[in-house]
Scaffold this motif. Structure first.
Motif, PDB file in Angstrom:
ATOM      1  N   THR A 152     -13.266   5.067   5.920  1.00 21.79           N
ATOM      2  CA  THR A 152     -12.225   5.888   6.518  1.00 21.79           C
ATOM      3  C   THR A 152     -12.790   7.154   7.154  1.00 21.79           C
ATOM      4  N   HIS A 153     -12.053   7.690   8.108  1.00 19.92           N
ATOM      5  CA  HIS A 153     -12.376   8.986   8.700  1.00 19.92           C
ATOM      6  C   HIS A 153     -11.734  10.120   7.909  1.00 19.92           C
ATOM      7  N   ASP A 154     -10.550   9.893   7.384  1.00 14.95           N
ATOM      8  CA  ASP A 154      -9.779  10.936   6.703  1.00 14.95           C
ATOM      9  C   ASP A 154      -9.481  10.475   5.282  1.00 14.95           C
ATOM     10  N   LEU A 155     -10.415  10.735   4.381  1.00  9.01           N
ATOM     11  CA  LEU A 155     -10.278  10.264   2.991  1.00  9.01           C
ATOM     12  C   LEU A 155      -8.955  10.672   2.353  1.00  9.01           C
ATOM     13  N   PRO A 156      -8.611  11.969   2.326  1.00  8.99           N
ATOM     14  CA  PRO A 156      -7.376  12.348   1.626  1.00  8.99           C
ATOM     15  C   PRO A 156      -6.126  11.700   2.208  1.00  8.99           C
ATOM     16  N   SER A 157      -6.040  11.647   3.523  1.00  6.00           N
ATOM     17  CA  SER A 157      -4.841  11.091   4.153  1.00  6.00           C
ATOM     18  C   SER A 157      -4.681   9.608   3.855  1.00  6.00           C
ATOM     19  N   LEU A 158      -5.744   8.832   4.015  1.00  3.68           N
ATOM     20  CA  LEU A 158      -5.627   7.392   3.805  1.00  3.68           C
ATOM     21  C   LEU A 158      -5.438   7.070   2.321  1.00  3.68           C
ATOM     22  N   ALA A 159      -6.115   7.799   1.441  1.00  3.79           N
ATOM     23  CA  ALA A 159      -5.932   7.580   0.006  1.00  3.79           C
ATOM     24  C   ALA A 159      -4.486   7.861  -0.393  1.00  3.79           C
ATOM     25  N   ARG A 160      -3.915   8.925   0.133  1.00  2.88           N
ATOM     26  CA  ARG A 160      -2.533   9.256  -0.215  1.00  2.88           C
ATOM     27  C   ARG A 160      -1.543   8.240   0.377  1.00  2.88           C
ATOM     28  N   PHE A 161      -1.849   7.732   1.566  1.00  4.69           N
ATOM     29  CA  PHE A 161      -1.009   6.673   2.137  1.00  4.69           C
ATOM     30  C   PHE A 161      -0.962   5.490   1.177  1.00  4.69           C
ATOM     31  N   TRP A 162      -2.134   5.007   0.728  1.00  8.31           N
ATOM     32  CA  TRP A 162      -2.181   3.834  -0.145  1.00  8.31           C
ATOM     33  C   TRP A 162      -1.606   4.129  -1.530  1.00  8.31           C
ATOM     34  N   CYS A 163      -1.731   5.378  -2.000  1.00 11.86           N
ATOM     35  CA  CYS A 163      -1.049   5.755  -3.248  1.00 11.86           C
ATOM     36  C   CYS A 163       0.456   5.561  -3.087  1.00 11.86           C
ATOM     37  N   GLY A 164       0.983   5.974  -1.947  1.00  6.10           N
ATOM     38  CA  GLY A 164       2.409   5.811  -1.689  1.00  6.10           C
ATOM     39  C   GLY A 164       2.822   4.360  -1.584  1.00  6.10           C
ATOM     40  N   ARG A 195      10.040   0.805   4.081  1.00  3.38           N
ATOM     41  CA  ARG A 195       9.489   1.904   3.276  1.00  3.38           C
ATOM     42  C   ARG A 195       8.062   2.213   3.695  1.00  3.38           C
ATOM     43  N   ILE A 196       7.242   1.173   3.876  1.00  2.07           N
ATOM     44  CA  ILE A 196       5.840   1.359   4.231  1.00  2.07           C
ATOM     45  C   ILE A 196       5.712   1.892   5.659  1.00  2.07           C
ATOM     46  N   LEU A 197       6.563   1.435   6.554  1.00  2.00           N
ATOM     47  CA  LEU A 197       6.576   2.012   7.910  1.00  2.00           C
ATOM     48  C   LEU A 197       6.884   3.507   7.833  1.00  2.00           C
ATOM     49  N   GLY A 198       7.785   3.893   6.958  1.00  2.00           N
ATOM     50  CA  GLY A 198       8.123   5.296   6.768  1.00  2.00           C
ATOM     51  C   GLY A 198       6.976   6.127   6.224  1.00  2.00           C
ATOM     52  N   LEU A 199       6.032   5.482   5.551  1.00  2.00           N
ATOM     53  CA  LEU A 199       4.857   6.177   5.027  1.00  2.00           C
ATOM     54  C   LEU A 199       3.777   6.375   6.088  1.00  2.00           C
ATOM     55  N   GLY A 200       3.933   5.692   7.230  1.00  2.00           N
ATOM     56  CA  GLY A 200       2.952   5.867   8.298  1.00  2.00           C
ATOM     57  C   GLY A 200       2.291   4.605   8.797  1.00  2.00           C
ATOM     58  N   ALA A 201       2.677   3.438   8.269  1.00  2.00           N
ATOM     59  CA  ALA A 201       2.133   2.167   8.772  1.00  2.00           C
ATOM     60  C   ALA A 201       2.777   1.841  10.111  1.00  2.00           C
ATOM     61  N   ARG A 202       2.209   0.862  10.799  1.00  2.00           N
ATOM     62  CA  ARG A 202       2.823   0.360  12.024  1.00  2.00           C
ATOM     63  C   ARG A 202       2.691  -1.160  12.058  1.00  2.00           C
ATOM     64  N   ARG A 203       3.619  -1.800  12.754  1.00  2.00           N
ATOM     65  CA  ARG A 203       3.548  -3.254  12.929  1.00  2.00           C
ATOM     66  C   ARG A 203       2.418  -3.581  13.899  1.00  2.00           C
ATOM     67  N   VAL A 204       1.720  -4.684  13.631  1.00  2.00           N
ATOM     68  CA  VAL A 204       0.650  -5.123  14.526  1.00  2.00           C
ATOM     69  C   VAL A 204       0.718  -6.629  14.725  1.00  2.00           C
ATOM     70  N   ASP A 205       0.199  -7.058  15.846  1.00  2.00           N
ATOM     71  CA  ASP A 205       0.121  -8.474  16.176  1.00  2.00           C
ATOM     72  C   ASP A 205      -1.342  -8.880  16.155  1.00  2.00           C
ATOM     73  N   VAL A 206      -1.683  -9.766  15.233  1.00  2.00           N
ATOM     74  CA  VAL A 206      -3.043 -10.291  15.147  1.00  2.00           C
ATOM     75  C   VAL A 206      -3.044 -11.783  15.509  1.00  2.00           C
ATOM     76  N   GLY A 207      -1.994 -12.198  16.215  1.00  2.00           N
ATOM     77  CA  GLY A 207      -1.867 -13.600  16.595  1.00  2.00           C
ATOM     78  C   GLY A 207      -1.095 -14.420  15.598  1.00  2.00           C
ATOM     79  N   GLN A 208      -0.311 -13.790  14.742  1.00  2.00           N
ATOM     80  CA  GLN A 208       0.386 -14.507  13.672  1.00  2.00           C
ATOM     81  C   GLN A 208       1.573 -15.334  14.155  1.00  2.00           C
TER      82      GLN A 208
END
Length: 121
Positions: free
Chosen positions: A12-24, A80-93
């Motif tokens: 990660t580039h931003d340890l605190p931010s990404l760790a807190r995202f996954w905690c949430g 809920r997870i989108l509200g925490l900062g995730a986004r939808r992505v298309d990986v060919g699913q």
């Protein structure tokens, strides 16, 4: 000889931010925090945990390994997870799949599955 999974390491580039995202997302907490490493988990005795490590380069391409999350209510958890900062992505699913592909704030893909009744479901 027995072996068990200890940590999932996440660059990660931003340890605190990404760790807190996954905690949430996982309702976990920070178990250890230093400038060059943050470890999160359900508690000090639960395995596996996640270990966030700094890297200078950005993510390139689709993940070769990703997490699958099994919620009780897929639609509610996706929102809920989108509200925490995730986004939808298309990986060919495609559109007929039973899972939702999301990416965390640094672009790491993960799936939110339909509710499961067993490990083989």
């Amino acid at each position: 000889m027995a072996v068990r999974m200890y940590h999932i390491a996440v660059d990660t580039h931003d340890l605190p931010s990404l760790a807190r995202f996954w905690c949430g997302v996982l309702d976990w907490r920070i178990l250890f925090e230093a400038d060059d490493e943050i470890v999160i988990g359900a508690d000090e005795t639960a395995l596996p945990g996640m270990c966030f490590l700094p890297v200078p380069e950005g993510k390139a391409g689709k993940n070769r390994l990703h997490l699958d999350l099994a919620p009780d209510d897929q639609a509610a958890e996706v929102e809920r997870i989108l509200g925490l900062g995730a986004r939808r992505v298309d990986v060919g699913q495609g559109e007929d799949v039973t899972w939702v592909v999301l990416a965390d704030p640094e672009g790491n893909e993960f799936c939110v599955l339909r509710p499961k009744t067993s490990l083989v479901d």
